[in-house]
Design a protein around this motif. Structure first.
Motif, mmCIF file in Angstrom:
data_model
loop_
_atom_site.group_PDB
_atom_site.id
_atom_site.type_symbol
_atom_site.label_atom_id
_atom_site.label_comp_id
_atom_site.label_asym_id
_atom_site.label_seq_id
_atom_site.Cartn_x
_atom_site.Cartn_y
_atom_site.Cartn_z
ATOM 1 N N HIS A 22 0.831 -1.213 0.000
ATOM 2 C CA HIS A 22 0.000 0.000 0.000
ATOM 3 C C HIS A 22 0.863 1.260 0.000
ATOM 4 O O HIS A 22 0.357 2.356 -0.234
ATOM 5 C CB HIS A 22 -0.910 0.031 1.234
ATOM 6 N N ASP A 69 -7.569 -2.928 -0.982
ATOM 7 C CA ASP A 69 -8.441 -3.614 -0.038
ATOM 8 C C ASP A 69 -9.864 -3.442 -0.557
ATOM 9 O O ASP A 69 -10.246 -2.346 -0.961
ATOM 10 C CB ASP A 69 -8.339 -2.978 1.353
ATOM 11 N N HIS A 121 -7.562 -8.371 0.841
ATOM 12 C CA HIS A 121 -6.403 -7.626 0.363
ATOM 13 C C HIS A 121 -5.826 -8.327 -0.865
ATOM 14 O O HIS A 121 -5.599 -9.534 -0.846
ATOM 15 C CB HIS A 121 -5.347 -7.560 1.482
HETATM 16 ZN ZN LIG Z 1 -4.482 -4.221 2.387
#
Ligand SMILES: [Zn+2]
Length: 142
Positions: A43, A55, A120
């Motif tokens: 991220h 996500d 994720h």
């Molecule tokens: Zn994530």
């Protein structure tokens, strides 16, 4: 530095949006917050500004909520295993992780966040500019 999201990640998120337009986006995300920045995470933007993770909130319907995320994550996992999908580096969902390690078999995820509220998806560097359609039937694919 301009921060940009992997085109594969953008495409997958768009397919979730198109297939489940009223989905809950509460725990959606892409760029890391300060908490993420303190540790290694897809991220966080790399030196060129690429972010390689998204996500997706597990609640795909607003009102009644059949728990569909497991049915979506699994075909993606199997496509990775069959190597028809090569852009995903790993998936974490519901206390489990899968990747090319153990040939995409689910294994226990021991990280801090168990990922109960969202799935994720991490993507490979080679997929930065690859926004091809993800062939998953529940996401509009064949
Ligand atoms: Zn994530």
């Amino acid at each position: 530095m301009k921060v940009k999201l992997s085109k594969a990640a953008i495409q997958l998120r768009e397919q979730f949006d198109d297939s489940f337009p009223d989905r809950d986006r509460t725990s959606d995300g892409w760029i890391g917050d300060t908490r993420h920045a303190a540790r290694k995470s897809d991220h966080n933007p790399d030196e060129q500004g690429w972010v390689r993770a998204i996500d997706v909130d597990k609640d795909l319907h607003k009102g009644s909520k059949p728990d569909l995320m497991p049915d979506l994550v699994d075909p993606l996992r199997l496509a990775c295993k069959a190597k028809t999908e090569k852009r995903i580096s790993y998936i974490i969902f519901d206390g489990q992780i899968c990747s090319s390690i153990l040939n995409w078999k689910w294994r226990k995820y021991t990280g801090a966040n168990k990922h109960k509220a969202h799935a994720h998806f991490s993507f490979k560097k080679e997929a930065d500019n690859d926004g091809a359609f993800f062939q998953v039937s529940m996401l509009g694919g064949e």
